[in-house]
Write an enzyme that holds these catalytic residues in place. Structure first.
Site, PDB file in Angstrom:
ATOM      1  N   HIS A  10      -5.620 -20.158 -11.454  1.00  0.00           N
ATOM      2  CA  HIS A  10      -5.299 -21.192 -12.440  1.00  0.00           C
ATOM      3  C   HIS A  10      -6.217 -22.403 -12.299  1.00  0.00           C
ATOM      4  O   HIS A  10      -6.880 -22.577 -11.287  1.00  0.00           O
ATOM      5  CB  HIS A  10      -3.840 -21.632 -12.304  1.00  0.00           C
ATOM      6  CG  HIS A  10      -3.554 -22.327 -11.011  1.00  0.00           C
ATOM      7  ND1 HIS A  10      -3.365 -21.650  -9.831  1.00  0.00           N
ATOM      8  CD2 HIS A  10      -3.425 -23.641 -10.715  1.00  0.00           C
ATOM      9  CE1 HIS A  10      -3.134 -22.521  -8.867  1.00  0.00           C
ATOM     10  NE2 HIS A  10      -3.169 -23.741  -9.374  1.00  0.00           N
ATOM     11  N   HIS A  24      -6.154 -26.707 -12.855  1.00  0.00           N
ATOM     12  CA  HIS A  24      -5.404 -27.957 -13.054  1.00  0.00           C
ATOM     13  C   HIS A  24      -6.405 -29.040 -13.400  1.00  0.00           C
ATOM     14  O   HIS A  24      -7.391 -29.212 -12.681  1.00  0.00           O
ATOM     15  CB  HIS A  24      -4.739 -28.411 -11.746  1.00  0.00           C
ATOM     16  CG  HIS A  24      -3.392 -27.869 -11.508  1.00  0.00           C
ATOM     17  ND1 HIS A  24      -2.260 -28.428 -12.043  1.00  0.00           N
ATOM     18  CD2 HIS A  24      -2.978 -26.829 -10.764  1.00  0.00           C
ATOM     19  CE1 HIS A  24      -1.211 -27.749 -11.630  1.00  0.00           C
ATOM     20  NE2 HIS A  24      -1.624 -26.763 -10.860  1.00  0.00           N
ATOM     21  N   TYR A  58       9.471 -53.144 -26.456  1.00  0.00           N
ATOM     22  CA  TYR A  58       8.412 -53.944 -27.066  1.00  0.00           C
ATOM     23  C   TYR A  58       8.583 -54.014 -28.580  1.00  0.00           C
ATOM     24  O   TYR A  58       8.529 -55.075 -29.181  1.00  0.00           O
ATOM     25  CB  TYR A  58       7.047 -53.361 -26.706  1.00  0.00           C
ATOM     26  CG  TYR A  58       5.886 -54.054 -27.377  1.00  0.00           C
ATOM     27  CD1 TYR A  58       5.415 -55.266 -26.894  1.00  0.00           C
ATOM     28  CD2 TYR A  58       5.259 -53.506 -28.491  1.00  0.00           C
ATOM     29  CE1 TYR A  58       4.352 -55.910 -27.498  1.00  0.00           C
ATOM     30  CE2 TYR A  58       4.205 -54.139 -29.106  1.00  0.00           C
ATOM     31  CZ  TYR A  58       3.753 -55.345 -28.603  1.00  0.00           C
ATOM     32  OH  TYR A  58       2.708 -55.982 -29.214  1.00  0.00           O
ATOM     33  N   GLN A 115      10.058 -57.476 -31.176  1.00  0.00           N
ATOM     34  CA  GLN A 115       9.003 -58.113 -31.944  1.00  0.00           C
ATOM     35  C   GLN A 115       9.538 -59.166 -32.908  1.00  0.00           C
ATOM     36  O   GLN A 115       8.935 -60.202 -33.090  1.00  0.00           O
ATOM     37  CB  GLN A 115       8.205 -57.060 -32.732  1.00  0.00           C
ATOM     38  CG  GLN A 115       7.305 -56.234 -31.877  1.00  0.00           C
ATOM     39  CD  GLN A 115       6.202 -57.062 -31.253  1.00  0.00           C
ATOM     40  OE1 GLN A 115       5.409 -57.668 -31.942  1.00  0.00           O
ATOM     41  NE2 GLN A 115       6.185 -57.119 -29.942  1.00  0.00           N
TER      42      GLN A 115
END
Length: 143
Positions: free
Chosen positions: A61, A63, A126, A130
């Protein structure tokens, strides 16, 4: 804005953790094959403007932690890296071509997740803070 990349119309910091495996999980990525696989992945990423932040080539594999421009989807990145590396590796190593008939070195799928320092909760807070409108609105109108 440390850590952010800039282009003509964007400021971005997109990171993906991707993993893909050899077909049937055959342990063929060792010695010269592993070294060449690493070279091909590096070349492919460099050609597409993708930065490899961390990576490893296992026996069966790959990564990678990638930083990429917003114009590239994970699907296109993996399609390019897997397709090109499979074709070139099988051309260079005849023993792979025999083992992986049908020109499929990699298994069909892959794993992908986004990586970042900003969590979903931070983004939600956030946006919610606002403006001083009703907090229950999911998509508010700015006035």
């Amino acid at each position: 804005m440390d850590g952010f990349k800039k282009s003509s119309h964007t400021v971005h910091d997109i990171k993906y953790h991707v993993i893909w495996v050899t077909k049937y999980r055959y342990k063929v990525l060792s010695g010269p094959v592993a070294i060449r696989t690493r070279e091909l992945i590096r070349q492919g990423c460099e050609a597409r403007g993708i930065t490899i932040l961390q990576g490893s080539v296992g026996k069966d594999h790959i990564h990678l932690l990638l930083s990429c421009p917003p114009s590239l989807s994970p699907n296109k990145i993996l399609q390019y890296l897997k397709g090109r590396s499979s074709r070139l590796l099988q051309d260079e190593f005849p023993e792979l071509k025999k083992r992986f008939w049908g020109q499929h070195l990699w298994a069909r799928g892959y794993f992908c997740t986004t990586v970042g320092t900003v969590t979903e909760e931070i983004v939600r807070n956030y946006i919610a803070n606002q403006f001083n409108e009703e907090k229950n609105d999911i998509l508010r109108i700015e006035e």
